[in-house]
Design an enzyme around this catalytic site. Sequence first.
Site, PDB file in Angstrom:
ATOM      1  NE  ARG A 193     -27.720 -19.139  37.942  1.00  0.00           N
ATOM      2  CZ  ARG A 193     -26.952 -18.576  36.611  1.00  0.00           C
ATOM      3  NH1 ARG A 193     -26.191 -17.158  36.457  1.00  0.00           N
ATOM      4  NH2 ARG A 193     -28.388 -18.233  36.050  1.00  0.00           N
ATOM      5  CG  HIS A 217     -27.758 -13.976  38.429  1.00  0.00           C
ATOM      6  ND1 HIS A 217     -26.154 -13.606  39.003  1.00  0.00           N
ATOM      7  CD2 HIS A 217     -27.952 -12.701  38.608  1.00  0.00           C
ATOM      8  CE1 HIS A 217     -25.572 -13.230  39.154  1.00  0.00           C
ATOM      9  NE2 HIS A 217     -26.768 -11.899  39.120  1.00  0.00           N
ATOM     10  CE1 TYR A 241     -29.484 -18.524  32.213  1.00  0.00           C
ATOM     11  CE2 TYR A 241     -30.912 -16.059  32.624  1.00  0.00           C
ATOM     12  CZ  TYR A 241     -30.035 -17.526  33.049  1.00  0.00           C
ATOM     13  OH  TYR A 241     -30.199 -17.127  34.770  1.00  0.00           O
TER      14      TYR A 241
END
Lengths: 327, 366
Positions: free
Chosen positions: B266, B270, B279
Site C-alpha cells: 500500500r 490506509h 509507522y
Amino acid sequence: MSRELKIVEAINEALFQGMERDERVMVLGEDVGIEGGVFRVTSGLQEKFGKDRCVDTPLTETGILGAAVGLAINGMIPVCEIQFDGFIWPGFDHIINHIARFRTRTRGRITTPVIIRVPFGGGIHALEHHSESMEAVFSHIPGINVVIPSNPHDAKGLLLSALQSPDPTIFLEPKKIYRAIKEDVPEAHYTVDTKKAQVLREGNDVTIISYGAMMRETKLALTEYLKTNELDFELIDLVSLSPIDYETVIKSAEKTGRVLIVNEEPRTCGLAAELAAVIQEKALLSLKAPIERVTGFDVIMPLLKMEDHYIPGPKRIINGLTKVLNF
Amino acid sequence: MQIDKSKFPIIYGHDPRKGEMFQVVNEEGEIVNPDFMPDLTDEQLFEIYTWLIRMRISDEKANNLQRQGRMGTYPSIYGQEACQIGAVWPQEKSDWLVPTFRENGMMWMKGVPLEQTYLYWIGNEKGSEFAEDLNMLPVAIPVGSHTIHAAGIGWAERIKGGNNVAVCSFSDGATSEGDFHAAMNFAGVFKTKCVFFCQNNQYAISTHRNIQTASDTIAEKAFGYGLPGVMIDGNDVFAVIATMTEALKLAREFNTTTLIEAVTYRLGAHTTSDNPKIYREDSEVEEWAKKEPLIRLDKLLRAKGILDDEKAAKVEEDARQEVSIAAKKALEAENPKITDMFDYLLSETYPELEEQKQQLIEETNE
C-alpha cells in the site's frame, strides 16, 4: 495543579498514571502501539511502557477480548481498545458469555477485571459502522459496568476508578467531543465515582437527563432555549449506564415532575426507555407530564451526508423540551 | 471428481511453504515466465495499461476531493492496481465480487460507474445501489466479515448447480479475524465455488503483516483447511490474471476454493485519516515503489512497441477528463431523501416507525 486537557488527553493521562501505579495494567488493541491509536488516545504508552504493556494485536476483536479474559484471570488488568463501536461485535461473545459471567459462574473465585474502551457514537462524519450508539445492548448485560464521561475531568477520573475496580467495565468514549471540550484537569491521580449520576445544575421546572456527547448538544439546546425563555431546569449527567443511579434520577423526577431524556441511540428498547420505565414505577404520582425521550431513530445509522438527520440536535431537543413543559 | 493438478500448474506448482512466489513479469518489465504469460492481444495489453492509469488518477482525485472537504474518509488503492485489475479481468460478468473497502478499482472494472464509488465515499447511500444485474456486494467495512458471506454465496452456487464463482477480496489484516477462518473452513467442508483473494499490502493501518501472523506466508494457511494456496507477485498484473484464471476454473469446474496471496504494498495511506510516516520509514516505501505495477507494465509495453510518450500522454489526458466528469457527477448528485433511512429499513413499515419518520419530516420543515 491542573491544566486544560481535552478528553483524548485526559484518557491518555489516566492510562499513563494507571500503568505507572500498577504494573498489572496493560493496554491492547489494534494500532494502539506505534500509532498511539487511531484517535491517539494511547499515544506514547508503548514508548514509555514497552511492547509487552502496550500491545499492537492482530486485527481481531475476538482475539483482543477473548485473550483479555485469560490475561485477567491470570493476574493482569487488560485495557482493551476496540477501534470503533461498530467493530466490537465479533468479540461480543466474550463480553456477554465470559467477561460478565465468570464471577457468578465461579461463585466469586475467578473475576475478570477487564476494561473495554470503545470510541462511541456519531457526529464525526466517519465511515459506515463507525458511528452507532448501541449502549443499551451493553447495559442490558448483567455483570458488567458501563460508564460514559461527558467531559475531560470525568474521563480521567472515571477511567482511573474503573482501573481499581475488581469488576469489568465497558468505557464508552464520546468520540464527537474527544477534542471539542477543553477544561481543567488535575495533574494528580484522582477518581470519579463510576456508579454515581451527577447533578450538574439544580432546578425545579424539569429534569433533563443526558450523557456522553449528547450532554454537549443538550447544553447547546438549553443555551438556545434560554435566549427567549426562562427555565429553572435540573440537569443530570447519567455517567453510569449500568448500573443506573436511580436514586439521583428519582429524587429529581419527584421534585420537578417533568423528565426529558436525551441520547442518540435508536429509540426502541433503549436506555431512555429503561429510565422512563423505572421513573414511572417509582415516581408516577409526582409526574406532571409523560416522560419525553429525545433519541435517534429506529433505523440504520445513515452515511455521513444524512448523519445529522439521525442524531438529535438542539432543534429536536428543544421540541422535546417544549413538549414536556407544555403538557 | 478428481482434479488433474497438472492442469492447474500455477496453483499446484508453487508451494508457498517453500517460499515460492509466482511471477510472470519482473520489476524490469521482462517476461521471466513466458509459459504462463496470459494470451493477450496488443489491444488488450493497452487496455490493461489504460485501466491502470485510470485507477491511479481516480485515486489521486479522490484523495484531493477529501483534502478539499468534498469527500469523506477515502481508502487509497495506490500501488495495488495490478491486484485490482488482475482479480477482475478473467471473471465472467456474472461472477460475484465480494469486496472489502480497498477495491475501488475492482468495483469499477466489474461495472460500478466511478461516480457511484465516489458517491459512497462522499457518504451518500446511493453509492451502494448497484445495477440489478451486477453480482456484487457493497463495501464491507468490518474487516474480514465479508469473507464468510462469500463462502455462503459460493456454497449456494454449488447447491443451485450454478456456474458463477464468488471472488472475495480482502487484505492481510482480515486473515486475523475469526470470520476469515470460518470462511476458509466452510469453503473446504462445503466445496464452495469461491476464490479468496488476499491483497497482502503489508499493513493493516499501522500494524505490519509480521504482527498479523507468525506464519511465513498467508497463502499457506489454506492447507490447514484442505484448500490450495498460492503466493504470487501482486504487483505483476499478468501473474494476477494468470492465477485468477486458474482459480476461477478450479472453483467453477471442481468446486474448489483457492486462497491467493497477492504480495503487494500500500504505497498510500490506509485512508485519508492516516499518517503512515508514524509507522513506516520512507526508505521502505521507496524500495517498494520501485516494484509498483505501472513501472514494469510501462516498460513491457514500450518494449513491445505498444506504448510511446504520445500514447501515454493521451491515455492520461483522457483519464483525467473522465475522472473529472465522474467527480463532478458525484458532487452534484442529490442527497438521499431524509425519509430514505426509514423507507429502506424493512419490506413493510410499522406505526412507530412512521411516527418517527413524521417527526423527522416536521423537524426538518420547521
